[in-house]
Design a protein around this motif. Structure first.
Motif, PDB file in Angstrom:
ATOM      1  N   VAL A   1       0.840  -1.200   0.000  1.00 27.84           N
ATOM      2  CA  VAL A   1       0.000   0.000   0.000  1.00 27.84           C
ATOM      3  C   VAL A   1       0.875   1.250   0.000  1.00 27.84           C
ATOM      4  CG1 VAL A   1      -1.687   1.343   1.343  1.00 27.84           C
ATOM      5  CG2 VAL A   1      -1.961  -1.138   1.109  1.00 27.84           C
ATOM      6  N   ALA A   2       1.957   1.232   0.778  1.00 24.06           N
ATOM      7  CA  ALA A   2       2.820   2.404   0.936  1.00 24.06           C
ATOM      8  C   ALA A   2       3.767   2.615  -0.242  1.00 24.06           C
ATOM      9  CB  ALA A   2       3.627   2.274   2.221  1.00 24.06           C
ATOM     10  N   ALA A   3       4.079   1.562  -0.956  1.00 24.39           N
ATOM     11  CA  ALA A   3       5.131   1.617  -1.983  1.00 24.39           C
ATOM     12  C   ALA A   3       4.891   2.661  -3.068  1.00 24.39           C
ATOM     13  CB  ALA A   3       5.312   0.239  -2.612  1.00 24.39           C
ATOM     14  N   GLY A   4       3.660   2.928  -3.400  1.00 31.42           N
ATOM     15  CA  GLY A   4       3.374   3.878  -4.465  1.00 31.42           C
ATOM     16  C   GLY A   4       3.290   5.326  -4.023  1.00 31.42           C
ATOM     17  N   ARG A   5       3.498   5.579  -2.762  1.00 32.85           N
ATOM     18  CA  ARG A   5       3.382   6.949  -2.266  1.00 32.85           C
ATOM     19  C   ARG A   5       4.591   7.776  -2.715  1.00 32.85           C
ATOM     20  NH1 ARG A   5      -0.469   7.562   1.748  1.00 32.85           N
ATOM     21  NH2 ARG A   5       0.779   9.149   2.782  1.00 32.85           N
ATOM     22  N   PRO A   6       4.371   9.017  -3.174  1.00 40.16           N
ATOM     23  CA  PRO A   6       5.466   9.784  -3.774  1.00 40.16           C
ATOM     24  C   PRO A   6       6.416  10.469  -2.792  1.00 40.16           C
ATOM     25  CG  PRO A   6       3.430  11.034  -3.870  1.00 40.16           C
ATOM     26  CD  PRO A   6       3.078   9.684  -3.316  1.00 40.16           C
ATOM     27  N   ASP A   7       6.019  10.637  -1.529  1.00 38.88           N
ATOM     28  CA  ASP A   7       6.815  11.464  -0.619  1.00 38.88           C
ATOM     29  C   ASP A   7       7.691  10.687   0.353  1.00 38.88           C
ATOM     30  OD1 ASP A   7       5.790  13.765  -1.782  1.00 38.88           O
ATOM     31  OD2 ASP A   7       4.056  13.777  -0.440  1.00 38.88           O
ATOM     32  N   ALA A   8       7.695   9.369   0.251  1.00 37.99           N
ATOM     33  CA  ALA A   8       8.516   8.571   1.162  1.00 37.99           C
ATOM     34  C   ALA A   8       8.885   7.260   0.498  1.00 37.99           C
ATOM     35  CB  ALA A   8       7.760   8.299   2.457  1.00 37.99           C
ATOM     36  N   ARG A   9       9.994   6.725   0.929  1.00 42.11           N
ATOM     37  CA  ARG A   9      10.421   5.403   0.489  1.00 42.11           C
ATOM     38  C   ARG A   9      10.272   4.460   1.675  1.00 42.11           C
ATOM     39  NH1 ARG A   9      15.796   6.108  -1.417  1.00 42.11           N
ATOM     40  NH2 ARG A   9      16.659   4.807   0.203  1.00 42.11           N
ATOM     41  N   TYR A  10       9.586   3.360   1.461  1.00 36.33           N
ATOM     42  CA  TYR A  10       9.292   2.382   2.512  1.00 36.33           C
ATOM     43  C   TYR A  10      10.104   1.113   2.287  1.00 36.33           C
ATOM     44  CZ  TYR A  10       5.326   5.199   4.013  1.00 36.33           C
ATOM     45  OH  TYR A  10       4.537   6.219   4.497  1.00 36.33           O
ATOM     46  N   GLU A  11      10.504   0.495   3.397  1.00 37.39           N
ATOM     47  CA  GLU A  11      11.262  -0.753   3.338  1.00 37.39           C
ATOM     48  C   GLU A  11      10.820  -1.648   4.493  1.00 37.39           C
ATOM     49  OE1 GLU A  11      15.880  -2.047   4.129  1.00 37.39           O
ATOM     50  OE2 GLU A  11      15.506  -0.155   3.082  1.00 37.39           O
ATOM     51  N   VAL A  12      10.640  -2.929   4.230  1.00 41.36           N
ATOM     52  CA  VAL A  12      10.295  -3.876   5.283  1.00 41.36           C
ATOM     53  C   VAL A  12      11.561  -4.241   6.053  1.00 41.36           C
ATOM     54  CG1 VAL A  12       9.414  -6.189   5.810  1.00 41.36           C
ATOM     55  CG2 VAL A  12       8.310  -4.794   4.040  1.00 41.36           C
ATOM     56  N   VAL A  13      11.483  -4.131   7.368  1.00 37.78           N
ATOM     57  CA  VAL A  13      12.566  -4.543   8.258  1.00 37.78           C
ATOM     58  C   VAL A  13      11.996  -5.622   9.165  1.00 37.78           C
ATOM     59  CG1 VAL A  13      14.140  -3.834  10.102  1.00 37.78           C
ATOM     60  CG2 VAL A  13      13.702  -2.287   8.168  1.00 37.78           C
ATOM     61  N   ASP A  14      12.484  -6.837   8.991  1.00 37.83           N
ATOM     62  CA  ASP A  14      11.962  -7.995   9.716  1.00 37.83           C
ATOM     63  C   ASP A  14      12.875  -8.324  10.889  1.00 37.83           C
ATOM     64  OD1 ASP A  14      10.923 -10.459  10.529  1.00 37.83           O
ATOM     65  OD2 ASP A  14      10.508 -11.091   8.472  1.00 37.83           O
ATOM     66  N   LEU A  15      12.327  -8.309  12.085  1.00 38.57           N
ATOM     67  CA  LEU A  15      13.142  -8.620  13.263  1.00 38.57           C
ATOM     68  C   LEU A  15      13.711 -10.029  13.208  1.00 38.57           C
ATOM     69  CD1 LEU A  15      11.177  -6.879  16.161  1.00 38.57           C
ATOM     70  CD2 LEU A  15      13.157  -6.050  14.874  1.00 38.57           C
ATOM     71  N   ALA A  16      13.112 -10.910  12.426  1.00 37.64           N
ATOM     72  CA  ALA A  16      13.653 -12.258  12.264  1.00 37.64           C
ATOM     73  C   ALA A  16      15.023 -12.236  11.579  1.00 37.64           C
ATOM     74  CB  ALA A  16      12.679 -13.129  11.470  1.00 37.64           C
ATOM     75  N   ASP A  17      15.338 -11.150  10.897  1.00 39.97           N
ATOM     76  CA  ASP A  17      16.637 -11.012  10.227  1.00 39.97           C
ATOM     77  C   ASP A  17      17.693 -10.383  11.120  1.00 39.97           C
ATOM     78  OD1 ASP A  17      15.433 -12.036   7.935  1.00 39.97           O
ATOM     79  OD2 ASP A  17      14.945 -10.028   7.161  1.00 39.97           O
ATOM     80  N   HIS A  18      17.331 -10.054  12.363  1.00 43.31           N
ATOM     81  CA  HIS A  18      18.255  -9.401  13.292  1.00 43.31           C
ATOM     82  C   HIS A  18      18.295 -10.204  14.584  1.00 43.31           C
ATOM     83  CE1 HIS A  18      18.674  -5.796  10.824  1.00 43.31           C
ATOM     84  NE2 HIS A  18      17.421  -6.028  10.489  1.00 43.31           N
ATOM     85  N   ASP A  19      19.389 -10.878  14.794  1.00 44.53           N
ATOM     86  CA  ASP A  19      19.538 -11.765  15.947  1.00 44.53           C
ATOM     87  C   ASP A  19      19.967 -10.950  17.163  1.00 44.53           C
ATOM     88  OD1 ASP A  19      19.703 -14.085  17.456  1.00 44.53           O
ATOM     89  OD2 ASP A  19      21.774 -14.488  16.834  1.00 44.53           O
ATOM     90  N   LEU A  20      18.995 -10.400  17.862  1.00 48.17           N
ATOM     91  CA  LEU A  20      19.283  -9.567  19.031  1.00 48.17           C
ATOM     92  C   LEU A  20      19.004 -10.360  20.310  1.00 48.17           C
ATOM     93  CD1 LEU A  20      17.569  -6.274  17.801  1.00 48.17           C
ATOM     94  CD2 LEU A  20      20.015  -6.792  17.812  1.00 48.17           C
ATOM     95  N   ALA A  21      20.053 -10.719  21.002  1.00 43.80           N
ATOM     96  CA  ALA A  21      19.886 -11.426  22.273  1.00 43.80           C
ATOM     97  C   ALA A  21      19.311 -10.464  23.308  1.00 43.80           C
ATOM     98  CB  ALA A  21      21.226 -11.982  22.744  1.00 43.80           C
ATOM     99  N   PHE A  22      18.835 -11.000  24.403  1.00 45.10           N
ATOM    100  CA  PHE A  22      18.250 -10.179  25.458  1.00 45.10           C
ATOM    101  C   PHE A  22      19.303  -9.758  26.471  1.00 45.10           C
ATOM    102  CE2 PHE A  22      14.565 -12.128  23.656  1.00 45.10           C
ATOM    103  CZ  PHE A  22      13.581 -11.167  23.793  1.00 45.10           C
ATOM    104  N   ASP A  23      19.352  -8.446  26.741  1.00 46.45           N
ATOM    105  CA  ASP A  23      20.191  -7.879  27.812  1.00 46.45           C
ATOM    106  C   ASP A  23      21.629  -8.359  27.786  1.00 46.45           C
ATOM    107  OD1 ASP A  23      18.048  -6.413  28.834  1.00 46.45           O
ATOM    108  OD2 ASP A  23      17.362  -8.113  30.026  1.00 46.45           O
ATOM    109  N   GLU A  24      22.270  -8.249  26.659  1.00 42.43           N
ATOM    110  CA  GLU A  24      23.640  -8.730  26.545  1.00 42.43           C
ATOM    111  C   GLU A  24      24.680  -7.623  26.514  1.00 42.43           C
ATOM    112  OE1 GLU A  24      24.276 -10.388  22.712  1.00 42.43           O
ATOM    113  OE2 GLU A  24      23.314  -8.685  21.803  1.00 42.43           O
ATOM    114  N   GLU A  25      24.269  -6.412  26.232  1.00 41.86           N
ATOM    115  CA  GLU A  25      25.218  -5.303  26.169  1.00 41.86           C
ATOM    116  C   GLU A  25      25.554  -4.830  27.578  1.00 41.86           C
ATOM    117  OE1 GLU A  25      26.830  -3.969  23.617  1.00 41.86           O
ATOM    118  OE2 GLU A  25      25.802  -4.994  21.982  1.00 41.86           O
ATOM    119  N   ALA A  26      26.834  -4.609  27.840  1.00 37.58           N
ATOM    120  CA  ALA A  26      27.287  -4.220  29.174  1.00 37.58           C
ATOM    121  C   ALA A  26      26.941  -2.769  29.516  1.00 37.58           C
ATOM    122  CB  ALA A  26      28.794  -4.433  29.288  1.00 37.58           C
ATOM    123  N   HIS A  27      26.837  -1.932  28.497  1.00 37.19           N
ATOM    124  CA  HIS A  27      26.594  -0.508  28.727  1.00 37.19           C
ATOM    125  C   HIS A  27      25.156  -0.166  28.377  1.00 37.19           C
ATOM    126  CE1 HIS A  27      30.877   0.023  29.255  1.00 37.19           C
ATOM    127  NE2 HIS A  27      31.058  -0.678  28.153  1.00 37.19           N
TER     128      HIS A  27
END
Length: 185
Positions: free
Chosen positions: A27-53
Motif C-alpha cells: 500500500v505504501a510503496a506507491g506513495r510519492p513522498d517517502a520510500r518504505y522498506e520492510v525490516v523484519d526482526l527475524a533477520d536481526h539476531d538480538l539477544a536479550f540484555d547482553e550489552e554491558a553498557h
C-alpha cells in the motif's frame, strides 16, 4: 526523501505479522513522498540484555547490535506492525527498541496492531516506550481484528476499510517524519 521502515514485530513460527507488513508495504510503496522498506526482526539476531553498557551510551560491544543500530539510523520513521501477546507487544519487539537509544531519537512512529482486540493494547504499551526513546507517535493507528481480517486464519484478507485506515496512518507518519528530519538536521 524520507525513509520509513515497516517493522515486522514478531518472529514466532507461523506468524501472520509478516503478511500484514508486506500488505502495508505494498500500500505504501506507491506513495510519492517517502520510500518504505520492510525490516523484519527475524533477520536481526538480538539477544536479550547482553550489552554491558546502557543504550544511551551508544557503546555497542556486539556486532549484531551495531548492525541493528546502523539499520535503525537509516530511517526517518517507523511503522511498527505488532501482534498483541497477553495485552502487550511481543518481547522481541520491546527488546529491539530497548537495544538502542539515540538511533530512535527525534523520529516518527505509527502502529498497525493485530489481535482479537485489534492489537490496541500492544500499541498503547509501545507508545510509552516510544516516548522514552524520543520517538514521536502519530495519533492514527490501524487495528486489525483476527475475527474480521483473518476470517480464514491464518490467511490475511483485510476488510474493505482497512486500506483507507492505513493511508491515514501513513499520511500522519510521513508528515511527522518529514518535520522531525529537519529537527535532526
Amino acid at each position: 526523501m524520507i525513509r520509513i521502515a515497516v517493522v515486522v514485530g514478531s518472529v514466532r513460527p507461523g506468524r501472520v505479522t509478516r503478511a500484514v507488513a508486506d500488505w502495508a508495504h505494498t500500500v505504501a510503496a506507491g506513495r510519492p513522498d517517502a520510500r518504505y522498506e520492510v525490516v523484519d526482526l527475524a533477520d536481526h539476531d538480538l539477544a536479550f540484555d547482553e550489552e554491558a553498557h546502557p543504550p544511551r551510551s551508544g557503546r555497542y560491544e556486539h556486532a549484531h547490535t551495531r548492525r541493528w543500530a546502523a539499520t535503525v539510523a537509516e530511517f526517518d520513521g517507523f511503522l511498527f506492525v505488532t501482534p498483541e501477546y497477553n495485552h502487550s507487544a511481543p518481547a522481541v519487539l520491546k527488546n529491539a527498541l530497548d537495544h538502542l537509544y539515540e538511533e530512535w531519537n527525534d523520529k516518527a512512529a505509527g502502529f498497525v496492531g493485530l489481535g482479537f482486540a485489534g492489537g490496541v493494547r500492544a500499541a498503547e504499551h509501545l507508545r510509552g516506550v516510544a516516548a522514552e526513546l524520543q520517538l514521536a507517535t502519530v495519533q492514527a493507528q490501524l487495528a486489525l481484528n483476527l475475527s474480521d481480517d483473518f476470517a480464514e486464519y491464518p490467511a490475511f484478507a483485510p476488510i474493505g476499510t482497512r486500506e483507507k485506515e492505513l493511508v491515514r496512518v501513513l499520511d500522519q507518519l510521513e508528515r511527522w517524519a518529514g518535520a522531525l528530519k529537519t529537527l535532526r538536521g
